[in-house]
Design a protein around this motif. Structure first.
Motif, PDB file in Angstrom:
ATOM      1  N   LYS A  45       0.812  -1.221   0.000  1.00 40.28           N
ATOM      2  CA  LYS A  45       0.000   0.000   0.000  1.00 40.28           C
ATOM      3  C   LYS A  45       0.847   1.274   0.000  1.00 40.28           C
ATOM      4  N   PRO A  46       1.952   1.357   0.760  1.00 39.88           N
ATOM      5  CA  PRO A  46       2.776   2.574   0.661  1.00 39.88           C
ATOM      6  C   PRO A  46       3.274   2.825  -0.764  1.00 39.88           C
ATOM      7  N   ALA A  47       3.669   1.777  -1.466  1.00 38.29           N
ATOM      8  CA  ALA A  47       4.112   1.947  -2.855  1.00 38.29           C
ATOM      9  C   ALA A  47       2.949   2.370  -3.743  1.00 38.29           C
ATOM     10  N   LEU A  48       1.767   1.843  -3.465  1.00 36.82           N
ATOM     11  CA  LEU A  48       0.557   2.226  -4.201  1.00 36.82           C
ATOM     12  C   LEU A  48       0.279   3.719  -4.027  1.00 36.82           C
ATOM     13  N   ILE A  49       0.346   4.195  -2.789  1.00 32.98           N
ATOM     14  CA  ILE A  49       0.075   5.601  -2.515  1.00 32.98           C
ATOM     15  C   ILE A  49       1.140   6.488  -3.153  1.00 32.98           C
TER      16      ILE A  49
ATOM     17  N   LEU B 212      -3.096  -0.831  -8.294  1.00 30.40           N
ATOM     18  CA  LEU B 212      -3.492  -1.873  -7.351  1.00 30.40           C
ATOM     19  C   LEU B 212      -2.307  -2.244  -6.465  1.00 30.40           C
ATOM     20  N   ASP B 213      -2.579  -2.529  -5.194  1.00 32.26           N
ATOM     21  CA  ASP B 213      -1.492  -3.109  -4.411  1.00 32.26           C
ATOM     22  C   ASP B 213      -1.451  -4.615  -4.681  1.00 32.26           C
ATOM     23  N   ARG B 214      -0.373  -5.256  -4.267  1.00 33.86           N
ATOM     24  CA  ARG B 214      -0.170  -6.661  -4.637  1.00 33.86           C
ATOM     25  C   ARG B 214      -1.272  -7.548  -4.090  1.00 33.86           C
ATOM     26  N   SER B 215      -1.742  -7.269  -2.882  1.00 39.60           N
ATOM     27  CA  SER B 215      -2.765  -8.142  -2.301  1.00 39.60           C
ATOM     28  C   SER B 215      -4.062  -8.087  -3.100  1.00 39.60           C
ATOM     29  N   ALA B 216      -4.322  -6.968  -3.770  1.00 42.69           N
ATOM     30  CA  ALA B 216      -5.522  -6.860  -4.608  1.00 42.69           C
ATOM     31  C   ALA B 216      -5.270  -7.384  -6.014  1.00 42.69           C
ATOM     32  N   GLY B 217      -4.084  -7.105  -6.562  1.00 42.14           N
ATOM     33  CA  GLY B 217      -3.884  -7.325  -7.987  1.00 42.14           C
ATOM     34  C   GLY B 217      -2.925  -8.417  -8.385  1.00 42.14           C
ATOM     35  N   GLU B 218      -2.425  -9.200  -7.413  1.00 41.93           N
ATOM     36  CA  GLU B 218      -1.385 -10.174  -7.758  1.00 41.93           C
ATOM     37  C   GLU B 218      -1.838 -11.186  -8.811  1.00 41.93           C
ATOM     38  N   GLU B 219      -3.107 -11.557  -8.796  1.00 42.61           N
ATOM     39  CA  GLU B 219      -3.571 -12.561  -9.753  1.00 42.61           C
ATOM     40  C   GLU B 219      -3.882 -11.964 -11.124  1.00 42.61           C
ATOM     41  N   LEU B 220      -3.758 -10.631 -11.249  1.00 48.49           N
ATOM     42  CA  LEU B 220      -4.005  -9.985 -12.526  1.00 48.49           C
ATOM     43  C   LEU B 220      -2.714  -9.640 -13.242  1.00 48.49           C
ATOM     44  N   GLN B 221      -1.577  -9.983 -12.674  1.00 46.87           N
ATOM     45  CA  GLN B 221      -0.309  -9.519 -13.222  1.00 46.87           C
ATOM     46  C   GLN B 221      -0.067 -10.031 -14.641  1.00 46.87           C
TER      47      GLN B 221
ATOM     48  N   PRO C 224      -7.863   6.328   0.003  1.00 47.04           N
ATOM     49  CA  PRO C 224      -7.196   7.541  -0.476  1.00 47.04           C
ATOM     50  C   PRO C 224      -6.721   8.502   0.608  1.00 47.04           C
ATOM     51  N   LYS C 225      -7.061   8.270   1.859  1.00 43.12           N
ATOM     52  CA  LYS C 225      -6.682   9.237   2.902  1.00 43.12           C
ATOM     53  C   LYS C 225      -5.177   9.509   2.916  1.00 43.12           C
ATOM     54  N   PRO C 226      -4.302   8.474   2.916  1.00 44.09           N
ATOM     55  CA  PRO C 226      -2.863   8.781   2.888  1.00 44.09           C
ATOM     56  C   PRO C 226      -2.421   9.471   1.613  1.00 44.09           C
ATOM     57  N   LEU C 227      -3.138   9.248   0.512  1.00 47.59           N
ATOM     58  CA  LEU C 227      -2.832   9.976  -0.723  1.00 47.59           C
ATOM     59  C   LEU C 227      -3.099  11.458  -0.530  1.00 47.59           C
ATOM     60  N   TYR C 228      -4.233  11.793   0.074  1.00 44.45           N
ATOM     61  CA  TYR C 228      -4.567  13.199   0.301  1.00 44.45           C
ATOM     62  C   TYR C 228      -3.559  13.840   1.251  1.00 44.45           C
ATOM     63  N   GLU C 229      -3.144  13.102   2.268  1.00 46.22           N
ATOM     64  CA  GLU C 229      -2.138  13.631   3.197  1.00 46.22           C
ATOM     65  C   GLU C 229      -0.822  13.898   2.462  1.00 46.22           C
ATOM     66  N   ALA C 230      -0.485  13.022   1.523  1.00 47.86           N
ATOM     67  CA  ALA C 230       0.747  13.206   0.754  1.00 47.86           C
ATOM     68  C   ALA C 230       0.636  14.395  -0.204  1.00 47.86           C
TER      69      ALA C 230
ATOM     70  N   ARG D 189       2.873   5.885  -5.870  1.00 53.32           N
ATOM     71  CA  ARG D 189       2.635   5.927  -7.313  1.00 53.32           C
ATOM     72  C   ARG D 189       1.416   6.794  -7.637  1.00 53.32           C
ATOM     73  N   ALA D 190       0.363   6.670  -6.833  1.00 55.18           N
ATOM     74  CA  ALA D 190      -0.833   7.491  -7.041  1.00 55.18           C
ATOM     75  C   ALA D 190      -0.497   8.973  -6.862  1.00 55.18           C
ATOM     76  N   LEU D 191       0.347   9.282  -5.882  1.00 57.03           N
ATOM     77  CA  LEU D 191       0.781  10.668  -5.663  1.00 57.03           C
ATOM     78  C   LEU D 191       1.543  11.180  -6.879  1.00 57.03           C
ATOM     79  N   GLN D 192       2.486  10.384  -7.348  1.00 61.90           N
ATOM     80  CA  GLN D 192       3.303  10.775  -8.499  1.00 61.90           C
ATOM     81  C   GLN D 192       2.434  11.083  -9.713  1.00 61.90           C
ATOM     82  N   LEU D 193       1.501  10.187 -10.003  1.00 64.88           N
ATOM     83  CA  LEU D 193       0.635  10.379 -11.161  1.00 64.88           C
ATOM     84  C   LEU D 193      -0.303  11.565 -10.994  1.00 64.88           C
ATOM     85  N   THR D 194      -0.898  11.687  -9.802  1.00 66.50           N
ATOM     86  CA  THR D 194      -1.855  12.765  -9.558  1.00 66.50           C
ATOM     87  C   THR D 194      -1.180  14.121  -9.681  1.00 66.50           C
TER      88      THR D 194
END
Length: 244
Positions: free
Chosen positions: A10-14, A228-237, A45-51, A16-21
Motif C-alpha cells: 500500500k505505501p508503494a501504491l500511494i 493496485l497493491d499486490r494483495s488486490a492485484g497479484e492474480e491480474l499480473q 485515499p486518505k494517505p494519498l490526500y495527506e501526501a 505511485r498514485a501521488l506521483q501520477l496525480t
C-alpha cells in the motif's frame, strides 16, 4: 487507453498514485491554467490526500470536487468532504472558493443532486446538453465492484445525466454518473486489499455483467489507470503486462 500497475504494497501504491496525480495536476495547469479534480471517499485515499497536502503546488489554480458523497452533514464522521478537508484541504492555502462540495442540506437528495448539477454547469460554463470534462477523477472500488456510489443493480447505473442519487442499503448518496465519469481526461482507480480480488477478476474479465460489477462501466474517453497493491492485484499480473 487503459493502464494497469500492480504495486508491491500500500505505501508503494500511494506513492505511485501521488506521483501520477501531481503530474496530471501540473500538466493540466500548464496546458489550461487550472486543474479540476474530483475526489473519492473511503479509507484507501486518505494517505494519498495527506501526501498531496505536503506538496508545493499552486493551490489557487486547483479546483476540488467530489465524485460522490454520503447524505450526511459536512461535519459528520462519514462525510467524504470532512475526510478530505482534514487530510488535505485544511492543511494547504487553497481558496475556499476552489472547494466544491456536494450539498447535503436539502430536504430531498434529488434536489441536492440537481443543485450540484447546476453548480457544475455554472462552473464549467456549458449547456446541460454537454458534459463537464474533469482533468482527474479519483475512484476507489468496493469488494462488490461498486465505484463512487454506483452500486450493483441500482437505478443510478442507468442515469444519463451528470449527477444521480445512489443508494446503499436504503441510505441515499449523491454520485457522479457513469457518463460524467467517462468524459474525464483521466480516471484513476486506487485499489488496495485482498478482499477486492474476486470483484477485480470480474471487472477485468472479457465477459461479465456490468450491472453486477459497476466498475466495468468506467471506460473514459481519456486515460484509465488502475493502480493496485499486490494483495488486490497479484492474480491480474499476467493480464497487466498486455495492458501496460
Amino acid at each position: 487507453m487503459k493502464k494497469v500497475e500492480v504495486l508491491s504494497d500500500k505505501p508503494a501504491l500511494i506513492e505511485r498514485a501521488l506521483q501520477l496525480t501531481v503530474a496530471k495536476m501540473t500538466n493540466a495547469i500548464a496546458e489550461r491554467g487550472t486543474c479540476t479534480i474530483a475526489l473519492s471517499g473511503g479509507s484507501t485515499p486518505k494517505p494519498l490526500y495527506e501526501a498531496i497536502a505536503a506538496q508545493q503546488l499552486p493551490w489557487e489554480k486547483i479546483h476540488v470536487f467530489w465524485g460522490d458523497e454520503r447524505y450526511v452533514p459536512p461535519d459528520h464522521p462519514d462525510s467524504n468532504q470532512l475526510m478530505a478537508r482534514q487530510a488535505w484541504l485544511n492543511r494547504v492555502n487553497i481558496p475556499e472558493a476552489n472547494i466544491h462540495p456536494i450539498p447535503t442540506d436539502e430536504a430531498d437528495p434529488a434536489a441536492a443532486a440537481r443543485k450540484y448539477e447546476e453548480h457544475l454547469q455554472a462552473f464549467f460554463q456549458i449547456s446541460s446538453e454537454e458534459f463537464p470534462v474533469f482533468d482527474i477523477i479519483l475512484l476507489g472500488m468496493g469488494g462488490d465492484g461498486h465505484t463512487a456510489s454506483l452500486f450493483p443493480h441500482t437505478e443510478a447505473l442507468k442515469a444519463r445525466g451528470w449527477i444521480a442519487v445512489g443508494n446503499k442499503q436504503e441510505e441515499p448518496r449523491i454520485t457522479f454518473t457513469v457518463p460524467l465519469i467517462n468524459h474525464a481526461q483521466c480516471v484513476m482507480f486506487v485499489v488496495a486489499g485482498a478482499d477486492k480480488k474476486p470483484a477485480l477478476a470480474q471487472v477485468f474479465a472479457p465477459n461479465a455483467d456490468d450491472f453486477s460489477y459497476p466498475s466495468r462501466l468506467i471506460q473514459p474517453q481519456g486515460e484509465l489507470w488502475w493502480l493496485l497493491d499486490r494483495s488486490a492485484g497479484e492474480e491480474l499480473q499476467v493480464s497487466t503486462a498486455a495492458e501496460s
